[in-house]
Design a protein around this motif. Sequence first.
Motif, PDB file in Angstrom:
ATOM      1  N   SER A  78      35.445  34.781  38.381  1.00  0.00           N
ATOM      2  CA  SER A  78      35.804  33.473  37.828  1.00  0.00           C
ATOM      3  C   SER A  78      36.517  32.607  38.864  1.00  0.00           C
ATOM      4  CB  SER A  78      36.687  33.658  36.587  1.00  0.00           C
ATOM      5  OG  SER A  78      37.904  34.288  36.924  1.00  0.00           O
ATOM      6  N   LEU A  79      37.403  33.213  39.669  1.00  0.00           N
ATOM      7  CA  LEU A  79      38.101  32.440  40.694  1.00  0.00           C
ATOM      8  C   LEU A  79      37.144  32.027  41.812  1.00  0.00           C
ATOM      9  CD1 LEU A  79      41.462  34.424  40.911  1.00  0.00           C
ATOM     10  CD2 LEU A  79      41.013  32.260  39.743  1.00  0.00           C
ATOM     11  N   LEU A  80      36.255  32.923  42.206  1.00  0.00           N
ATOM     12  CA  LEU A  80      35.243  32.554  43.188  1.00  0.00           C
ATOM     13  C   LEU A  80      34.368  31.423  42.669  1.00  0.00           C
ATOM     14  CD1 LEU A  80      33.437  33.067  45.745  1.00  0.00           C
ATOM     15  CD2 LEU A  80      32.165  34.685  44.305  1.00  0.00           C
ATOM     16  N   GLY A  81      33.949  31.529  41.420  1.00  0.00           N
ATOM     17  CA  GLY A  81      33.096  30.491  40.843  1.00  0.00           C
ATOM     18  C   GLY A  81      33.775  29.141  40.790  1.00  0.00           C
ATOM     19  N   SER A  82      35.094  29.129  40.594  1.00  0.00           N
ATOM     20  CA  SER A  82      35.812  27.858  40.579  1.00  0.00           C
ATOM     21  C   SER A  82      35.764  27.188  41.947  1.00  0.00           C
ATOM     22  CB  SER A  82      37.255  28.095  40.147  1.00  0.00           C
ATOM     23  OG  SER A  82      37.972  26.882  40.097  1.00  0.00           O
ATOM     24  N   ILE A  83      35.897  27.978  43.024  1.00  0.00           N
ATOM     25  CA  ILE A  83      35.811  27.409  44.367  1.00  0.00           C
ATOM     26  C   ILE A  83      34.408  26.878  44.637  1.00  0.00           C
ATOM     27  CG2 ILE A  83      36.055  27.904  46.821  1.00  0.00           C
ATOM     28  CD1 ILE A  83      38.066  30.073  46.088  1.00  0.00           C
ATOM     29  N   LEU A  84      33.399  27.666  44.295  1.00  0.00           N
ATOM     30  CA  LEU A  84      32.014  27.234  44.524  1.00  0.00           C
ATOM     31  C   LEU A  84      31.693  25.987  43.714  1.00  0.00           C
ATOM     32  CD1 LEU A  84      30.124  30.687  44.413  1.00  0.00           C
ATOM     33  CD2 LEU A  84      31.115  29.496  46.391  1.00  0.00           C
ATOM     34  N   SER A  85      32.168  25.948  42.476  1.00  0.00           N
ATOM     35  CA  SER A  85      31.880  24.799  41.617  1.00  0.00           C
ATOM     36  C   SER A  85      32.517  23.524  42.151  1.00  0.00           C
ATOM     37  CB  SER A  85      32.369  25.091  40.197  1.00  0.00           C
ATOM     38  OG  SER A  85      32.210  23.970  39.358  1.00  0.00           O
ATOM     39  N   SER A 121      30.617  34.615  34.538  1.00  0.00           N
ATOM     40  CA  SER A 121      31.914  34.466  35.187  1.00  0.00           C
ATOM     41  C   SER A 121      31.867  33.513  36.370  1.00  0.00           C
ATOM     42  CB  SER A 121      32.423  35.838  35.645  1.00  0.00           C
ATOM     43  OG  SER A 121      32.501  36.738  34.569  1.00  0.00           O
ATOM     44  N   VAL A 122      30.807  33.589  37.173  1.00  0.00           N
ATOM     45  CA  VAL A 122      30.723  32.783  38.387  1.00  0.00           C
ATOM     46  C   VAL A 122      30.252  31.360  38.095  1.00  0.00           C
ATOM     47  CG1 VAL A 122      29.624  32.596  40.667  1.00  0.00           C
ATOM     48  CG2 VAL A 122      30.347  34.820  39.812  1.00  0.00           C
ATOM     49  N   ILE A 123      29.409  31.186  37.117  1.00  0.00           N
ATOM     50  CA  ILE A 123      28.777  29.877  36.884  1.00  0.00           C
ATOM     51  C   ILE A 123      29.317  29.183  35.629  1.00  0.00           C
ATOM     52  CG2 ILE A 123      26.607  28.667  36.595  1.00  0.00           C
ATOM     53  CD1 ILE A 123      27.010  29.942  39.357  1.00  0.00           C
ATOM     54  N   LEU A 124      29.220  29.830  34.488  1.00  0.00           N
ATOM     55  CA  LEU A 124      29.534  29.137  33.234  1.00  0.00           C
ATOM     56  C   LEU A 124      31.023  28.864  33.064  1.00  0.00           C
ATOM     57  CD1 LEU A 124      27.109  30.872  30.677  1.00  0.00           C
ATOM     58  CD2 LEU A 124      26.787  28.773  32.005  1.00  0.00           C
ATOM     59  N   LEU A 125      31.859  29.863  33.274  1.00  0.00           N
ATOM     60  CA  LEU A 125      33.303  29.651  33.103  1.00  0.00           C
ATOM     61  C   LEU A 125      33.851  28.554  34.012  1.00  0.00           C
ATOM     62  CD1 LEU A 125      34.796  33.238  32.611  1.00  0.00           C
ATOM     63  CD2 LEU A 125      34.433  31.458  30.912  1.00  0.00           C
ATOM     64  N   PRO A 126      33.506  28.534  35.310  1.00  0.00           N
ATOM     65  CA  PRO A 126      34.037  27.459  36.165  1.00  0.00           C
ATOM     66  C   PRO A 126      33.533  26.069  35.789  1.00  0.00           C
ATOM     67  CG  PRO A 126      33.358  29.325  37.495  1.00  0.00           C
ATOM     68  CD  PRO A 126      32.847  29.576  36.122  1.00  0.00           C
TER      69      PRO A 126
END
Length: 439
Positions: A151-158, A319-324
């Motif tokens: 989730s934290l990684l996805g937030s950075i990518l997003s 976790s990586v895409i939808l949550l962020p």
Amino acid sequence: MAPPQSGGDLLEAGLLAPSTAGSGDGNKQDEEAAAVTTTSARQERSPRAWRRAVAQLREVLLGTRLFPLFSAVPLAVAAEHLRLGRAWVFVFSLIGLAPLAERVSFLSEQIADTAGPTAGGLLNATCGNVPELIIALFALHKEKLEILKWSLLGSILSNMLLVLGSSLLLGGLANAGKERPLDRRQADVSIGLLMLGVLCHILPILSKYTISTGDDIASSVSNLELSRLSAIVMLTAYFGGLVFQLKTHRQIFEQEEDSSESSSTSSDDDAADNTVIGFASAVIWLIGMAAVIAMLSNYVVTTIEEASESLGISVRFVSVILLPIVGNAAEHAGAIIFAFKNKIDITLGIALGSATQISLLVIPVILIVAWVNGIPMDLDLNLLETGSLVMTVFTTAFTLQDDKWHYLKGFNLTLCYVVIAVCFFTIKALPTSPKKIHA
């Protein structure tokens, strides 16, 4: 024997009595008038306070286009207590987080008005990351470390690809031929800090392949120690960046804001006069919404695995895409709005500032909290996730290497995010859970 009183004395005494009574009646009348005035003032203040409360309620809840999504909050609570299914609880909670994240950003703007432009922008970015931080804390509490890292990684990518990319794309199309040059100095500061964060994530993976011993436990312990020391370095870098922004080189970050303020001072003053939410009210609303976000975040973390299985979507993709995407709703909307207004430096500050804060503040804080609680969390994101982070930072750095921007740059960044999303969507299998290590 006392001498008899004279007539004048008697008259004076007679006159004194009526005058005393008259003054007493006057005091009673004054007290009654004061009581009536106080009562009427209270009666006037009561409807006024009621009208102000209603105006604040209308401004906070109805002042967003995402207002219909607030209905998902009671639906999530009902689905949880009525046991309608974990998938429904997850979906309703995820939908309900979107308007709450947007309103938290709005309330932080009201609070930031008293802190100055630069400090206010940092406060806005911090409050904008509240959903991600709360979700991360609940995931850490339940020791779902893979979901936490994803989730934290996805937030950075997003923030770096989707938020910045779509803002450059839509803003470039809206301002084709009249784009203002962007200030590379702000972007360079954020990119440099993000490079440090990338290095701290690369080293744990590289150390696994350089340790001569074949003992997996020894390798994991080494990564844990390296990650904890790196977290301290990352926090030091973040606060060093704050000193740079707020103290030593403040003029770099306020140049764009000063020029925009000079052209819209009267409109800003009018908006400040017409606002119905003060500092204290904004803080109270912010605390209340943070409590609701905490409740929904608990639902999301608790039900994410069962919901992903029911929906046929991998936990990694969720976790990586939808949550962020849901957590970054506020940053996304704000960045696009400023890009439409051709204020690209503010857009860069929102997208890159939020990504930097996740990388160098939220992740190290979560890691230190895990360290204190004896939870073996490290900075090893696995090979695919780390490679995605590295390429994202490098792609964004090359995109912003000059002082020009146009819609094609945003188009490329958005497509990069689409490719990463497709990659994580096609991966169905969960990784093997790491071995428990006693810190």
